[in-house]
Design an enzyme around this catalytic site. Structure first.
Site, PDB file in Angstrom:
ATOM      1  N   LYS A  89      42.875  35.167  38.012  1.00  0.00           N
ATOM      2  CA  LYS A  89      42.343  36.231  37.897  1.00  0.00           C
ATOM      3  C   LYS A  89      42.028  36.740  36.465  1.00  0.00           C
ATOM      4  CE  LYS A  89      44.619  39.600  35.661  1.00  0.00           C
ATOM      5  NZ  LYS A  89      45.697  40.915  35.201  1.00  0.00           N
ATOM      6  N   ASP A 112      43.453  42.448  40.695  1.00  0.00           N
ATOM      7  CA  ASP A 112      44.459  42.435  40.029  1.00  0.00           C
ATOM      8  C   ASP A 112      45.102  43.458  41.155  1.00  0.00           C
ATOM      9  OD1 ASP A 112      43.402  44.915  39.912  1.00  0.00           O
ATOM     10  OD2 ASP A 112      44.052  44.799  37.507  1.00  0.00           O
TER      11      ASP A 112
END
Ligand code: SF4
Length: 273
Positions: free
Chosen positions: A179, A198
């Site tokens: 991420k 996310d």
């Protein structure tokens, strides 16, 4: 005999009748956005998700994906990362700090942090208690302090003080998973090697039936197969903004949602179809 009660306490324990509180009128003005929304909600018949006509369209049909991308781009033109940063290094640190924390909180903390330790070299030489004190309010501050100091050390010792520009190299930094690496590569270097997943991207992708997975890596893989690569960077920014403002976790604001006609989520709070 009833004990004597001081007047202040009597109010708290209900012995004194309090005047009824004035509450604002529940009826919104007819021409206000609230009024428009109330009208829509009142006019809609609740429809079982299974009976919605939209259900007949395959969730991953290319025209549906294109319509979702189009609506997102029109709703959030020119959207950018909400974390304040002036360099790839600052974005890396800010993204590490944003785990389990709001971007607003991170933005409050980073100016003092980067003033005290402006470069990877300075942060690598900082003591953990100094870093912990500066980032305390972002939560999990002990682990995060170790991560940013460790990441600074790797950047200095292995990459000549510069944040690397490949997924493989970024993943060598402590505290950096896919991420964070996707945020840095996409937002700073404009390199699309994946999709940022996310909590918002995860929730919205599932509500919009773009994936049925629950593990971030698997969600990312699914999204990479259905979203054109030149939309990966903006798509995740748009979804994050939509998740924060409209498609919120507990009570999505479906009556205000520009994707509503394309959405068949069972979490919907209002539907037009
Ligand atoms: S219609 Fe509701 S559930 Fe669907 S994307 Fe919009 S806000 Fe989210």
């Amino acid at each position: 005999m009833r004990p004597a009660v001081a007047p202040g306490n009597a109010r708290q324990i209900g012995l004194v009748k309090m005047p009824a509180k004035k509450t604002p009128s529940a009826k919104p003005a007819p021409n206000s956005p609230r009024g428009e929304r109330a009208r829509k909600i009142a006019a809609a018949e609740p429809v079982s998700p299974k009976k919605r006509p939209g259900k007949t369209v395959k969730p991953l049909a290319p025209e549906r994906i294109a319509a979702i991308l189009d609506a997102l781009a029109k709703t959030y033109p020119g959207v950018v990362c909400a974390l304040n940063h002036r360099s790839a290094w600052e974005l890396t640190v800010a993204t590490i700090l944003s785990a389990q924390c709001t971007d607003v909180r991170v933005n409050l903390v980073t100016p003092a942090l980067f003033k005290a330790f402006p470069t990877p070299k300075a942060m690598a030489a900082a003591s953990l208690p100094e870093l912990e004190e500066l980032i305390r309010t972002t939560g999990f501050f002990r682990n995060k302090a170790k991560s940013i100091k460790g990441a600074a050390k790797v950047v200095v010792e292995q990459f000549g003080g510069k944040v690397p520009q490949t997924m493989e190299e970024l993943l060598q930094l402590p505290g950096v998973a896919r991420k964070t690496a996707n945020v840095v590569l996409g937002s700073w270097f404009k390199i699309a090697v994946g999709v940022v997943v996310d909590t918002h991207v995860m929730r919205l992708s599932r509500r919009l039936e773009l994936t049925t997975q629950t593990a971030p890596e698997k969600v990312e893989k699914d999204l990479m197969q259905i979203i054109p690569q030149d939309r990966w960077i903006d798509f995740s920014h748009e979804l994050i903004h939509h998740g924060r403002q409209i498609c919120i976790a507990r009570k999505p604001r479906c009556a205000d949602c520009t994707l509503e006609k394309l959405c068949n989520s069972s979490d919907k709070t209002w539907t037009s179809h």
